[in-house]
Design a protein around this motif. Structure first.
Motif, mmCIF file in Angstrom:
data_model
loop_
_atom_site.group_PDB
_atom_site.id
_atom_site.type_symbol
_atom_site.label_atom_id
_atom_site.label_comp_id
_atom_site.label_asym_id
_atom_site.label_seq_id
_atom_site.Cartn_x
_atom_site.Cartn_y
_atom_site.Cartn_z
ATOM 1 N N UNK A 31 -8.588 -25.052 8.355
ATOM 2 C CA UNK A 31 -8.355 -26.426 7.928
ATOM 3 C C UNK A 31 -9.558 -27.022 7.203
ATOM 4 N N UNK A 32 -10.730 -26.375 7.313
ATOM 5 C CA UNK A 32 -11.960 -26.867 6.688
ATOM 6 C C UNK A 32 -12.207 -28.325 7.048
ATOM 7 N N UNK A 33 -12.127 -28.625 8.330
ATOM 8 C CA UNK A 33 -12.352 -29.980 8.834
ATOM 9 C C UNK A 33 -13.723 -30.460 8.404
ATOM 10 N N UNK A 34 -13.769 -31.656 7.892
ATOM 11 C CA UNK A 34 -15.032 -32.286 7.527
ATOM 12 C C UNK A 34 -15.340 -33.338 8.585
ATOM 13 N N UNK A 35 -16.475 -33.200 9.253
ATOM 14 C CA UNK A 35 -16.854 -34.160 10.276
ATOM 15 C C UNK A 35 -17.653 -35.286 9.654
ATOM 16 N N UNK A 36 -17.314 -36.494 10.001
ATOM 17 C CA UNK A 36 -18.044 -37.666 9.529
ATOM 18 C C UNK A 36 -19.141 -38.003 10.528
ATOM 19 N N UNK A 37 -20.022 -38.902 10.156
ATOM 20 C CA UNK A 37 -21.050 -39.350 11.083
ATOM 21 C C UNK A 37 -20.399 -40.062 12.273
ATOM 22 N N UNK A 38 -19.328 -40.790 12.055
ATOM 23 C CA UNK A 38 -18.611 -41.422 13.175
ATOM 24 C C UNK A 38 -18.151 -40.378 14.178
ATOM 25 N N UNK A 39 -17.636 -39.229 13.687
ATOM 26 C CA UNK A 39 -17.224 -38.141 14.576
ATOM 27 C C UNK A 39 -18.413 -37.648 15.390
ATOM 28 N N UNK A 40 -19.550 -37.494 14.740
ATOM 29 C CA UNK A 40 -20.741 -36.995 15.433
ATOM 30 C C UNK A 40 -21.233 -37.982 16.479
ATOM 31 N N UNK A 41 -21.178 -39.293 16.174
ATOM 32 C CA UNK A 41 -21.540 -40.310 17.173
ATOM 33 C C UNK A 41 -20.630 -40.230 18.391
ATOM 34 N N UNK A 42 -19.395 -39.758 18.195
ATOM 35 C CA UNK A 42 -18.429 -39.626 19.293
ATOM 36 C C UNK A 42 -18.551 -38.280 20.010
ATOM 37 N N UNK A 43 -19.547 -37.468 19.631
ATOM 38 C CA UNK A 43 -19.794 -36.216 20.333
ATOM 39 C C UNK A 43 -19.118 -35.002 19.746
ATOM 40 N N UNK A 44 -18.593 -35.110 18.546
ATOM 41 C CA UNK A 44 -17.972 -33.953 17.904
ATOM 42 C C UNK A 44 -18.985 -33.256 17.005
ATOM 43 N N UNK A 45 -18.716 -32.026 16.659
ATOM 44 C CA UNK A 45 -19.561 -31.230 15.774
ATOM 45 C C UNK A 45 -21.009 -31.260 16.266
ATOM 46 N N UNK A 46 -21.957 -31.559 15.419
ATOM 47 C CA UNK A 46 -23.384 -31.575 15.784
ATOM 48 C C UNK A 46 -23.661 -32.541 16.928
ATOM 49 N N UNK A 47 -22.880 -33.618 16.993
ATOM 50 C CA UNK A 47 -23.060 -34.640 18.019
ATOM 51 C C UNK A 47 -22.818 -34.148 19.434
ATOM 52 N N UNK A 48 -22.203 -32.968 19.575
ATOM 53 C CA UNK A 48 -21.987 -32.402 20.910
ATOM 54 C C UNK A 48 -23.323 -32.097 21.588
ATOM 55 N N UNK A 49 -24.300 -31.657 20.823
ATOM 56 C CA UNK A 49 -25.631 -31.371 21.370
ATOM 57 C C UNK A 49 -26.651 -32.431 20.972
ATOM 58 N N UNK A 50 -26.530 -32.933 19.754
ATOM 59 C CA UNK A 50 -27.489 -33.924 19.260
ATOM 60 C C UNK A 50 -27.007 -35.313 19.646
ATOM 61 N N UNK A 51 -27.188 -35.599 20.941
ATOM 62 C CA UNK A 51 -26.693 -36.850 21.519
ATOM 63 C C UNK A 51 -27.814 -37.717 22.085
#
Length: 66
Positions: A31-51
């Motif tokens: 699906x080539x999902x593109x994560x936004x910064x909002x997604x990362x703030x919610x703990x998705x993608x990089x935000x899962x560890x960079x919290x």
């Protein structure tokens, strides 16, 4: 981008840097999902560890972006 694959894919047992497999971030999902910064703030993608607890948070743009 300033992302460092070598820092994220360090050999297991190397001090100070966890070792991850490629599949940890690259799921093979077509699906080539593109994560936004909002997604990362919610703990998705990089935000899962960079919290801000496990690793530095995603709120300082210059740590990942030039």
């Amino acid at each position: 981008m300033v992302f460092s694959h070598s820092k994220h894919l360090a050999k297991k047992g190397q001090r100070g840097t966890p070792a991850f497999s490629c599949a940890g971030c690259h799921t093979g999902n077509k699906s080539k999902k593109h994560y936004t910064m909002d997604d990362m703030y919610k703990g998705q993608s990089c935000g899962a560890c960079h919290n801000g607890e496990r690793s530095f948070g995603v709120d300082d743009c210059t740590l990942c972006h030039r």
